[in-house]
Design a protein around this motif. Structure first.
Motif, short mmCIF file in Angstrom:
data_model
loop_
_atom_site.label_atom_id
_atom_site.label_comp_id
_atom_site.label_asym_id
_atom_site.label_seq_id
_atom_site.Cartn_x
_atom_site.Cartn_y
_atom_site.Cartn_z
N LYS A 1 3.18 -3.38 7.99
CA LYS A 1 3.94 -2.52 8.99
C LYS A 1 4.86 -1.91 7.37
CE LYS A 1 6.08 -5.51 12.26
NZ LYS A 1 6.83 -7.15 12.72
N GLU A 2 5.67 -0.60 7.93
CA GLU A 2 6.53 -0.17 6.96
C GLU A 2 7.14 -0.33 6.54
OE1 GLU A 2 9.01 4.67 7.08
OE2 GLU A 2 7.84 4.93 8.05
N ILE A 3 7.52 -0.38 5.33
CA ILE A 3 9.09 -0.84 4.68
C ILE A 3 9.97 -0.08 3.41
CG2 ILE A 3 9.15 -2.45 2.32
CD1 ILE A 3 6.61 -3.44 1.51
N ARG A 4 9.15 2.08 3.52
CA ARG A 4 10.01 2.47 2.79
C ARG A 4 9.47 3.86 3.02
NH1 ARG A 4 10.61 -0.20 -1.67
NH2 ARG A 4 12.55 -2.07 -0.63
N LYS A 5 9.86 4.12 3.08
CA LYS A 5 9.90 5.92 2.78
C LYS A 5 10.75 6.21 2.15
CE LYS A 5 11.06 8.59 6.62
NZ LYS A 5 11.41 9.64 7.89
N ILE B 1 1.17 -1.20 -0.48
CA ILE B 1 -0.14 -0.15 0.01
C ILE B 1 0.49 1.07 -0.27
CG2 ILE B 1 -1.83 1.09 1.23
CD1 ILE B 1 -2.73 -1.65 2.66
N VAL B 2 0.40 2.32 -1.07
CA VAL B 2 1.79 3.37 -1.44
C VAL B 2 0.20 4.64 -0.34
CG1 VAL B 2 2.83 4.67 -2.62
CG2 VAL B 2 2.80 2.65 -2.44
N THR B 3 1.48 5.36 0.39
CA THR B 3 0.16 6.35 1.07
C THR B 3 1.09 7.55 0.73
OG1 THR B 3 1.71 6.33 3.40
CG2 THR B 3 -0.98 5.23 2.60
N GLY B 4 0.79 8.56 0.54
CA GLY B 4 1.14 10.33 0.27
C GLY B 4 0.84 11.04 2.03
N TRP C 1 3.62 0.36 2.73
CA TRP C 1 3.49 -0.27 3.52
C TRP C 1 2.98 -1.71 2.95
CZ3 TRP C 1 2.94 2.83 8.04
CH2 TRP C 1 2.46 3.64 7.80
N ASP C 2 3.36 -3.33 4.15
CA ASP C 2 3.30 -4.71 3.70
C ASP C 2 2.01 -4.22 3.73
OD1 ASP C 2 2.14 -7.13 4.89
OD2 ASP C 2 4.62 -7.50 4.00
N GLU D 1 11.12 -0.01 -6.01
CA GLU D 1 11.93 -1.64 -4.95
C GLU D 1 12.78 -0.25 -4.48
OE1 GLU D 1 12.22 -4.88 -3.95
OE2 GLU D 1 10.26 -4.28 -5.58
N THR D 2 13.67 -0.05 -4.12
CA THR D 2 14.81 1.15 -3.60
C THR D 2 14.22 2.72 -2.85
OG1 THR D 2 15.95 2.37 -5.75
CG2 THR D 2 16.12 -0.03 -5.72
N GLY D 3 13.32 2.94 -3.70
CA GLY D 3 12.65 4.32 -2.89
C GLY D 3 13.65 5.13 -3.63
#
Length: 116
Positions: free
Chosen positions: A24-28, A6-9, A18-19, A63-65
């Motif tokens: 859980k947060e995966i990446r910011k 899930i991707v949020t702004g 998010w997973d 993948e990398t952010g």
């Protein structure tokens, strides 16, 4: 597209991945200088596109952010972003009463639709 993320702004200028199962947060993702109003994941799941109050849209590597490209040209906030089904075009809608179509690979503006 596979339902794993899930991707949020946010108003804190970030984009978060998010997973979808655990929450859980995966990446910011950081780079916008103002609130992020819209996000979309490319059909192949490899890119994320965001629109912001900072008058830009940005393309990110999912993948990398890392930021891949910044789309500049709007004179007001970018409220909406979309990606064509084939992933080749990005559309942005702004408070400047324009919608713009961009080449997803090069970041070049293709069309500006005025009066929207």
């Amino acid at each position: 597209p596979d339902g794993k993320w899930i991707v949020t702004g946010s108003g804190d200028k970030t984009v978060r991945i998010w997973d979808a199962e655990t929450g859980k947060e995966i990446r910011k993702l950081e780079g916008h200088s103002s609130a992020v109003y819209s996000v979309v994941i490319s059909p192949d799941g490899k890119r994320i596109v965001t629109g912001s109050d900072d008058k830009t849209a940005r393309i990110w590597d999912a993948e990398t952010g890392k930021e891949v490209r910044k789309l500049e040209g709007h004179s007001e906030a970018v409220y909406s972003v979309a990606i064509s089904p084939d992933g080749k075009r990005i559309v942005t809608g702004s408070g400047d009463n324009t919608a713009r179509i961009w080449d997803a690979e090069t970041g070049k503006e293709i069309y500006k639709l005025e009066g929207h």
